[in-house]
Design a protein around this motif. Structure first.
Motif, PDB file in Angstrom:
ATOM      1  N   THR A  23       0.874  -1.159  -0.141  1.00 37.42           N
ATOM      2  CA  THR A  23       0.008  -0.045   0.003  1.00 37.42           C
ATOM      3  C   THR A  23       0.856   1.349   0.035  1.00 37.42           C
ATOM      4  N   ALA A  24       1.717   1.295   0.949  1.00 30.09           N
ATOM      5  CA  ALA A  24       2.698   2.401   0.858  1.00 30.09           C
ATOM      6  C   ALA A  24       3.412   2.630  -0.184  1.00 30.09           C
ATOM      7  N   SER A  25       4.142   1.544  -0.793  1.00 30.77           N
ATOM      8  CA  SER A  25       4.774   1.754  -2.241  1.00 30.77           C
ATOM      9  C   SER A  25       3.709   2.145  -3.416  1.00 30.77           C
ATOM     10  N   LEU A  26       2.504   1.681  -3.225  1.00 31.65           N
ATOM     11  CA  LEU A  26       1.570   2.293  -4.388  1.00 31.65           C
ATOM     12  C   LEU A  26       1.468   3.689  -4.252  1.00 31.65           C
ATOM     13  N   LEU A  27       1.069   4.060  -2.960  1.00 30.79           N
ATOM     14  CA  LEU A  27       0.773   5.489  -2.757  1.00 30.79           C
ATOM     15  C   LEU A  27       2.130   6.506  -3.049  1.00 30.79           C
ATOM     16  N   ALA A  28       3.216   5.918  -2.950  1.00 32.02           N
ATOM     17  CA  ALA A  28       4.305   6.661  -3.322  1.00 32.02           C
ATOM     18  C   ALA A  28       4.829   6.638  -4.984  1.00 32.02           C
ATOM     19  N   ALA A  29       3.728   5.990  -5.607  1.00 28.75           N
ATOM     20  CA  ALA A  29       4.210   5.742  -7.016  1.00 28.75           C
ATOM     21  C   ALA A  29       3.624   6.704  -7.755  1.00 28.75           C
ATOM     22  N   ASP A  30       4.111   8.045  -7.753  1.00 31.12           N
ATOM     23  CA  ASP A  30       3.523   9.367  -8.531  1.00 31.12           C
ATOM     24  C   ASP A  30       3.128   9.010  -9.887  1.00 31.12           C
ATOM     25  N   HIS A  31       3.584   7.880 -10.607  1.00 31.55           N
ATOM     26  CA  HIS A  31       3.479   7.982 -12.063  1.00 31.55           C
ATOM     27  C   HIS A  31       2.106   7.052 -12.285  1.00 31.55           C
ATOM     28  N   ALA A  33      -1.662   7.431 -12.109  1.00 35.33           N
ATOM     29  CA  ALA A  33      -2.728   8.427 -11.814  1.00 35.33           C
ATOM     30  C   ALA A  33      -3.730   7.902 -10.724  1.00 35.33           C
ATOM     31  N   GLU A  34      -4.095   6.736 -10.826  1.00 31.92           N
ATOM     32  CA  GLU A  34      -5.502   6.184  -9.652  1.00 31.92           C
ATOM     33  C   GLU A  34      -4.629   5.428  -8.536  1.00 31.92           C
ATOM     34  N   ARG A  35      -3.486   5.812  -8.341  1.00 32.99           N
ATOM     35  CA  ARG A  35      -2.714   4.954  -7.283  1.00 32.99           C
ATOM     36  C   ARG A  35      -3.420   4.905  -5.877  1.00 32.99           C
ATOM     37  N   GLN A  36      -4.289   5.979  -5.706  1.00 35.71           N
ATOM     38  CA  GLN A  36      -4.916   6.119  -4.234  1.00 35.71           C
ATOM     39  C   GLN A  36      -6.330   4.992  -4.228  1.00 35.71           C
ATOM     40  N   THR A  37      -6.842   4.966  -5.219  1.00 36.36           N
ATOM     41  CA  THR A  37      -7.925   3.934  -5.560  1.00 36.36           C
ATOM     42  C   THR A  37      -7.398   2.429  -5.474  1.00 36.36           C
ATOM     43  N   ILE A  38      -6.060   2.320  -6.090  1.00 36.58           N
ATOM     44  CA  ILE A  38      -5.634   0.875  -6.156  1.00 36.58           C
ATOM     45  C   ILE A  38      -5.042   0.599  -4.585  1.00 36.58           C
ATOM     46  N   ALA A  81      -8.889   0.861 -13.386  1.00 36.85           N
ATOM     47  CA  ALA A  81      -7.848   1.869 -13.045  1.00 36.85           C
ATOM     48  C   ALA A  81      -6.324   1.509 -13.139  1.00 36.85           C
ATOM     49  N   GLY A  82      -5.693   2.473 -13.417  1.00 32.67           N
ATOM     50  CA  GLY A  82      -4.006   2.336 -13.620  1.00 32.67           C
ATOM     51  C   GLY A  82      -3.700   1.840 -14.925  1.00 32.67           C
ATOM     52  N   LEU A  83      -4.444   1.356 -15.694  1.00 28.25           N
ATOM     53  CA  LEU A  83      -4.090   0.543 -17.096  1.00 28.25           C
ATOM     54  C   LEU A  83      -3.395   1.418 -17.938  1.00 28.25           C
ATOM     55  N   THR A  84      -3.784   2.705 -17.990  1.00 28.01           N
ATOM     56  CA  THR A  84      -2.940   3.575 -19.021  1.00 28.01           C
ATOM     57  C   THR A  84      -1.723   4.002 -18.380  1.00 28.01           C
ATOM     58  N   SER A  85      -1.456   4.176 -17.007  1.00 27.16           N
ATOM     59  CA  SER A  85      -0.198   4.468 -16.597  1.00 27.16           C
ATOM     60  C   SER A  85       0.526   3.165 -16.599  1.00 27.16           C
ATOM     61  N   LEU A  86       0.072   2.055 -16.463  1.00 23.05           N
ATOM     62  CA  LEU A  86       0.891   0.997 -16.662  1.00 23.05           C
ATOM     63  C   LEU A  86       1.628   0.760 -17.988  1.00 23.05           C
ATOM     64  N   LEU A  87       0.604   0.816 -19.049  1.00 18.17           N
ATOM     65  CA  LEU A  87       1.130   0.695 -20.307  1.00 18.17           C
ATOM     66  C   LEU A  87       2.128   1.872 -20.709  1.00 18.17           C
ATOM     67  N   VAL A 126      -3.109  -2.386 -12.106  1.00 13.40           N
ATOM     68  CA  VAL A 126      -4.206  -2.191 -12.652  1.00 13.40           C
ATOM     69  C   VAL A 126      -5.436  -2.696 -11.665  1.00 13.40           C
ATOM     70  N   LEU A 127      -6.223  -2.016 -11.246  1.00 18.15           N
ATOM     71  CA  LEU A 127      -7.479  -2.467 -10.712  1.00 18.15           C
ATOM     72  C   LEU A 127      -8.744  -2.768 -11.579  1.00 18.15           C
ATOM     73  N   TYR A 128      -9.270  -3.774 -11.596  1.00 25.13           N
ATOM     74  CA  TYR A 128     -10.368  -4.008 -12.407  1.00 25.13           C
ATOM     75  C   TYR A 128     -11.359  -5.096 -11.901  1.00 25.13           C
ATOM     76  N   GLY A 129     -12.823  -5.168 -12.328  1.00 30.98           N
ATOM     77  CA  GLY A 129     -14.026  -5.873 -11.961  1.00 30.98           C
ATOM     78  C   GLY A 129     -14.156  -6.586 -13.084  1.00 30.98           C
ATOM     79  N   LYS A 130     -15.098  -7.336 -12.761  1.00 33.91           N
ATOM     80  CA  LYS A 130     -15.767  -8.369 -13.701  1.00 33.91           C
ATOM     81  C   LYS A 130     -16.600  -7.647 -14.553  1.00 33.91           C
ATOM     82  N   PRO A 131     -17.039  -7.984 -15.902  1.00 33.70           N
ATOM     83  CA  PRO A 131     -18.012  -7.043 -16.940  1.00 33.70           C
ATOM     84  C   PRO A 131     -19.226  -6.777 -15.977  1.00 33.70           C
ATOM     85  N   GLY A 132     -19.557  -5.497 -15.955  1.00 32.90           N
ATOM     86  CA  GLY A 132     -20.779  -4.907 -15.243  1.00 32.90           C
ATOM     87  C   GLY A 132     -20.741  -4.399 -13.675  1.00 32.90           C
ATOM     88  N   PHE A 133     -19.272  -4.552 -13.181  1.00 34.68           N
ATOM     89  CA  PHE A 133     -19.135  -4.276 -11.939  1.00 34.68           C
ATOM     90  C   PHE A 133     -18.395  -3.119 -11.895  1.00 34.68           C
TER      91      PHE A 133
END
Length: 169
Positions: A23-31, A33-38, A81-87, A126-133
């Motif tokens: 969690t701490a490492s994700l929050l520190a990853a400024d690159h 965009a959606e790091r807080q959600t993940i 969330a995070g897919l664009t940043s990862l790519l 990347v954080l994602y759900g099943k289709p429709g969620f």
């Protein structure tokens, strides 16, 4: 003496990285965009490690998988969330660079966190759900919750000239 196989991991102890560190490492990853959600998803008590058949991977493999998933997500209206940043981050790295991947799940949602092997230097997530969620709405972890603006300690003494109010006249 025969060795018994390890039981399937069902707790955080199966991961080399604690949820708090991840969690701490994700929050520190400024690159990312959606790091807080993940990070909120990773920190949630319901989130657990998922089976991970290929924890050791490479930039090239991760890039290929997530380009394909991006197309699938668009076709099936999967929120991510995070897919664009990862790519974007992966496209700047050498294809043969080794990486590690952590997979975490809670209900219909999954997070994949890619790092350089120490759990501290996060390449992307990347954080994602099943289709429709929809993506989960979770509170932001306390450590990085945006607060009110810090108060200025400068005091204005009576009769002091305020240059900013005078500048417009």
């Amino acid at each position: 003496m025969a060795l018994l196989p390890d039981p399937e991991p069902d707790s955080w102890s199966a991961m080399p990285i604690s949820p708090r560190q991840l969690t701490a490492s994700l929050l520190a990853a400024d690159h990312i965009a959606e790091r807080q959600t993940i990070a909120a998803f990773v920190a949630d008590a319901a989130t657990r490690p998922a089976p991970n058949p290929f924890p050791e991977t490479s930039v090239g493999a991760v890039l290929q998988v997530w380009r394909q998933r991006a197309a699938e997500f668009q076709s099936f209206s999967v929120e991510a969330a995070g897919l664009t940043s990862l790519l974007a981050t992966l496209s700047d790295l050498s294809l043969d660079e080794p990486l590690m991947q952590e997979i975490l799940r809670a209900g219909p949602h999954t997070a994949n966190v890619v790092h350089r092997g120490d759990g501290c230097r996060i390449v992307g997530a990347v954080l994602y759900g099943k289709p429709g969620f929809a993506l989960p709405v979770l509170p932001i972890p306390r450590a990085k919750r945006p607060g009110t603006a810090p108060r200025s300690r400068a005091r204005v003494t009576p009769g002091q000239l305020d240059l900013f109010t005078q500048a417009g006249t």
